[in-house]
Write a protein that holds these residues in place. Structure first.
Motif, PDB file in Angstrom:
ATOM      1  N   GLU A  40     -85.414 -26.898  16.720  1.00 40.61           N
ATOM      2  CA  GLU A  40     -85.377 -25.638  17.475  1.00 40.61           C
ATOM      3  C   GLU A  40     -84.779 -24.517  16.610  1.00 40.61           C
ATOM      4  OE1 GLU A  40     -83.534 -24.321  21.753  1.00 40.61           O
ATOM      5  OE2 GLU A  40     -83.477 -26.449  21.255  1.00 40.61           O
ATOM      6  N   CYS A  41     -83.696 -24.847  15.930  1.00 40.32           N
ATOM      7  CA  CYS A  41     -83.003 -23.884  15.079  1.00 40.32           C
ATOM      8  C   CYS A  41     -83.929 -23.388  13.962  1.00 40.32           C
ATOM      9  CB  CYS A  41     -81.762 -24.580  14.510  1.00 40.32           C
ATOM     10  SG  CYS A  41     -80.841 -23.593  13.356  1.00 40.32           S
ATOM     11  N   ALA A  42     -84.628 -24.323  13.308  1.00 40.28           N
ATOM     12  CA  ALA A  42     -85.540 -23.935  12.222  1.00 40.28           C
ATOM     13  C   ALA A  42     -86.668 -23.057  12.758  1.00 40.28           C
ATOM     14  CB  ALA A  42     -86.110 -25.180  11.540  1.00 40.28           C
ATOM     15  N   MET A  43     -87.181 -23.393  13.945  1.00 40.99           N
ATOM     16  CA  MET A  43     -88.271 -22.616  14.537  1.00 40.99           C
ATOM     17  C   MET A  43     -87.810 -21.181  14.817  1.00 40.99           C
ATOM     18  SD  MET A  43     -90.797 -24.780  14.893  1.00 40.99           S
ATOM     19  CE  MET A  43     -91.891 -24.782  16.300  1.00 40.99           C
ATOM     20  N   MET A  44     -86.551 -21.046  15.271  1.00 39.40           N
ATOM     21  CA  MET A  44     -86.064 -19.709  15.619  1.00 39.40           C
ATOM     22  C   MET A  44     -85.665 -18.899  14.391  1.00 39.40           C
ATOM     23  SD  MET A  44     -83.807 -20.437  19.027  1.00 39.40           S
ATOM     24  CE  MET A  44     -83.710 -18.715  19.447  1.00 39.40           C
ATOM     25  N   LEU A  45     -85.154 -19.588  13.350  1.00 39.90           N
ATOM     26  CA  LEU A  45     -84.579 -18.845  12.223  1.00 39.90           C
ATOM     27  C   LEU A  45     -85.544 -18.543  11.086  1.00 39.90           C
ATOM     28  CD1 LEU A  45     -80.985 -20.310  11.859  1.00 39.90           C
ATOM     29  CD2 LEU A  45     -81.688 -18.123  12.836  1.00 39.90           C
ATOM     30  N   HIS A  46     -86.623 -19.319  10.994  1.00 36.27           N
ATOM     31  CA  HIS A  46     -87.498 -19.179   9.824  1.00 36.27           C
ATOM     32  C   HIS A  46     -87.990 -17.740   9.665  1.00 36.27           C
ATOM     33  CE1 HIS A  46     -89.824 -20.632   6.511  1.00 36.27           C
ATOM     34  NE2 HIS A  46     -90.926 -20.087   7.006  1.00 36.27           N
ATOM     35  N   ALA A  47     -88.312 -17.116  10.787  1.00 38.04           N
ATOM     36  CA  ALA A  47     -88.849 -15.743  10.733  1.00 38.04           C
ATOM     37  C   ALA A  47     -87.781 -14.715  10.345  1.00 38.04           C
ATOM     38  CB  ALA A  47     -89.453 -15.383  12.080  1.00 38.04           C
ATOM     39  N   HIS A  48     -86.507 -15.118  10.425  1.00 42.63           N
ATOM     40  CA  HIS A  48     -85.417 -14.191  10.112  1.00 42.63           C
ATOM     41  C   HIS A  48     -85.028 -14.209   8.638  1.00 42.63           C
ATOM     42  CE1 HIS A  48     -84.241 -12.770  14.125  1.00 42.63           C
ATOM     43  NE2 HIS A  48     -84.629 -13.950  14.541  1.00 42.63           N
ATOM     44  N   GLY A  49     -85.782 -14.926   7.804  1.00 44.01           N
ATOM     45  CA  GLY A  49     -85.424 -15.071   6.392  1.00 44.01           C
ATOM     46  C   GLY A  49     -85.203 -13.727   5.708  1.00 44.01           C
ATOM     47  N   THR A  50     -84.134 -13.655   4.906  1.00 41.87           N
ATOM     48  CA  THR A  50     -83.825 -12.399   4.223  1.00 41.87           C
ATOM     49  C   THR A  50     -84.062 -12.521   2.723  1.00 41.87           C
ATOM     50  OG1 THR A  50     -81.514 -13.051   3.968  1.00 41.87           O
ATOM     51  CG2 THR A  50     -82.068 -11.781   5.935  1.00 41.87           C
ATOM     52  N   GLY A  51     -84.469 -13.722   2.270  1.00 42.94           N
ATOM     53  CA  GLY A  51     -84.762 -13.902   0.846  1.00 42.94           C
ATOM     54  C   GLY A  51     -83.535 -14.082  -0.029  1.00 42.94           C
ATOM     55  N   SER A  52     -82.465 -14.653   0.526  1.00 44.53           N
ATOM     56  CA  SER A  52     -81.233 -14.857  -0.260  1.00 44.53           C
ATOM     57  C   SER A  52     -81.508 -15.672  -1.518  1.00 44.53           C
ATOM     58  CB  SER A  52     -80.199 -15.630   0.564  1.00 44.53           C
ATOM     59  OG  SER A  52     -79.916 -14.939   1.740  1.00 44.53           O
ATOM     60  N   HIS A  53     -80.777 -15.342  -2.567  1.00 46.44           N
ATOM     61  CA  HIS A  53     -80.905 -16.099  -3.808  1.00 46.44           C
ATOM     62  C   HIS A  53     -80.111 -17.399  -3.665  1.00 46.44           C
ATOM     63  CE1 HIS A  53     -82.128 -16.367  -7.935  1.00 46.44           C
ATOM     64  NE2 HIS A  53     -80.903 -16.717  -8.301  1.00 46.44           N
ATOM     65  N   VAL A  54     -80.731 -18.529  -4.031  1.00 42.10           N
ATOM     66  CA  VAL A  54     -80.065 -19.826  -3.892  1.00 42.10           C
ATOM     67  C   VAL A  54     -79.701 -20.355  -5.273  1.00 42.10           C
ATOM     68  CG1 VAL A  54     -80.223 -22.158  -2.953  1.00 42.10           C
ATOM     69  CG2 VAL A  54     -81.412 -20.268  -1.807  1.00 42.10           C
TER      70      VAL A  54
END
Ligand SMILES: Nc1nc2c(ncn2[C@@H]2O[C@H](COP(=O)(O)OP(=O)(O)O)[C@@H](O)[C@H]2O)c(=O)[nH]1
Ligand SMILES: [Mg+2]
Lengths: 321, 134
Positions: A40-54
């Motif tokens: 559920e968390c992945a489904m909700m958050l994926h669209a909120h990606g900000t492109g952070s450097h990992v």
């Protein structure tokens, strides 16, 4: 008293996106457990990606990774960044318990979000837990996300697969550089750090690394337009860390300019989808084995009525439905 | 998909200037050997640094080790800091606490107190029971 810990995922996500640290902490736990809430968390958050450097930081135990990360992260905070750290440590193979002590070396860091992760006890393993945690940090707006891990085996593979930039930390003496080569760390390194440069042998370690890089360049395994820099740090005195931060930024720009960042991230998604599928199929396989249909297929194959390839095909059909 | 079995995550720390960390290291190993994840903060923590760690680590319980006479002020200050932070996790105090002070600490909201002679079984059972009651 309101406890964030009992909130449903959608409420947690809403709070987490306002950078409520308790909510972020809770989401990270749910992601690690990899139950329905993690999905559920992945489904909700994926669209909120900000492109952070990992950024992955890897190397032998005791090389000074945590001390280095603590120093770098504090400098990043001072420079106006909003970093998060995932500190991965091994669990005891016997009990599944773990002592997660990386925060001791990062004690001076006040603003960064630091989360300790044990290697065991994750359904689906770190291959799912790490991208899941990165997704949470990325959506909330932490940038960069730094992952510290011991440089051995599958854990190291899972971490470098999740990273845009991988920093390999070695120390003077004890043939660390040679070990790094044997462990395959040379191929994954975008930046080398010789930490404990206050100790004798630091320039020898650097020379060993240069030689190995020359060799791997000759054999053409490397991206010819980029040669990993080798940097010296003394983490006790806080020396050399801004050069490491600069090198990470240089590497990030190289990835952007050459289009490799997009490729690495695509590969990362590919890896996550694959890991997820393997977990699903492994789980279905375990369930199927308690099923009469499985017993029947094995019986008829044993009796010689059908051949193993045909049996596998029948099992595959069952797994897919 | 299977859930990870609920594994207890405990933050272990020493508050203030008390520089004695032998006991807390022994306790860390006892808890690890019982299958728990121990987030070890070590010496010289403040109530703020412990609250920050509990939030970020989503810990189930906090263990404070005390070997100076500060427990009567430090332990209630820790309970209060957790309350202020709206964090609903129990606090266990371990170390040298005179019998006469036990009631005061319990009154202040400390969930359990473990003496310096507590066995591994006792330590583990206490942590498990305060977590399941929380
Ligand atoms: N002499 C020296 N010691 C260091 C340096 N960086 C870290 N250490 C020490 O090395 C030990 C291990 O450090 P830690 O950061 O925990 O290593 P990790 O296991 O790689 O995370 C600690 O005692 C540190 O104080 C350094 O640059 N020079
Ligand atoms: Mg470390």
């Amino acid at each position: 008293m309101t406890s964030v810990r009992n909130l449903p995922v959608d409420a947690l996500v809403e709070l987490a996106l306002t950078d409520d640290r308790r909510a972020v902490g809770r989401l990270l736990t749910l992601v690690e457990r990899n139950g329905p809430e993690a999905t559920e968390c992945a489904m909700m958050l994926h669209a909120h990606g900000t492109g952070s450097h990992v950024i992955g930081i890897t190397g032998a135990p005791g090389a000074g990774k945590s001390t280095l990360v603590g120093e770098m992260v504090q400098q990043m905070v001072d420079g106006g960044s909003h970093p998060a750290v995932l500190a991965v440590d091994p669990s005891s193979p016997l009990t599944g318990g773990a002592i997660l002590g990386d925060r001791v070396r990062m004690a001076g860091v006040t603003e960064a979000f630091i989360r300790s992760v044990a290697t065991r006890g994750h359904a689906g393993g770190l291959a799912l837990a790490i991208p899941g945690a990165v997704r949470v940090f990325d959506a909330v707006g932490y940038n960069p996300v730094v992952i510290e891990t011991v440089g051995v085996g599958q854990v190291e593979v899972d971490v470098t697969a999740a990273a845009d930039t991988t920093v390999v930390v070695v120390t003077p003496g004890m043939g660390d550089a040679v070990q790094a080569n044997k462990a395959g760390l040379l191929e994954v390194a975008d930046i080398f750090v010789v930490n404990k440069a206050d100790r004798p042998g630091a320039s020898d370690a650097r020379r060993d690394l240069e030689l190995m890089l020359d060799l791997s360049h000759m054999t053409g395994q490397e991206d010819a337009s980029y040669r990993p820099p080798i940097l010296m740090t003394n983490s006790l005195e806080g020396e050399g860390h801004s050069a490491v931060i600069d090198a990470i930024e240089t590497h990030r720009r190289h990835l952007v300019d050459t289009g490799q960042l997009a490729k690495r991230r695509r590969r990362r998604i590919e890896f996550e989808i694959e890991s997820r599928l393997s977990t699903v199929f492994e789980q279905r396989m375990i369930e199927l084995k308690t099923d009469q249909r499985w017993v029947d297929i094995v019986d008829t194959t044993t009796a010689g009525t059908i051949a193993p390839p045909a049996a596998s095909q029948q099992v595959a059909n069952l797994l897919l439905h | 998909m299977t859930d990870k079995t609920e594994q207890i995550r405990i933050v272990l720390a020493k508050l203030g200037l008390d520089g004695h960390d032998r006991g807390i290291k022994v306790v860390a190993r006892m808890l690890r050997d019982a299958g728990m994840e121990v987030i070890y903060l070590g010496l010289r923590q403040t109530t703020d640094s412990i609250v920050a760690a509990v939030e970020q680590e989503d810990a189930d319980v906090v263990g404070l080790s005390m070997h100076n006479a500060g427990h009567l002020t430090l332990a209630p200050a820790m309970v209060e800091a957790l309350r202020q932070g709206d964090i609903d996790v129990p606090l266990i105090v371990g170390g040298i606490v005179p019998d006469a002070d036990v009631e005061a600490l319990e009154q202040a909201g400390v969930a359990a107190i473990l003496g310096p002679g507590a066995s591994a079984e006792e330590v583990v059972a206490t942590v498990r029971s305060v977590v399941s009651e929380a």
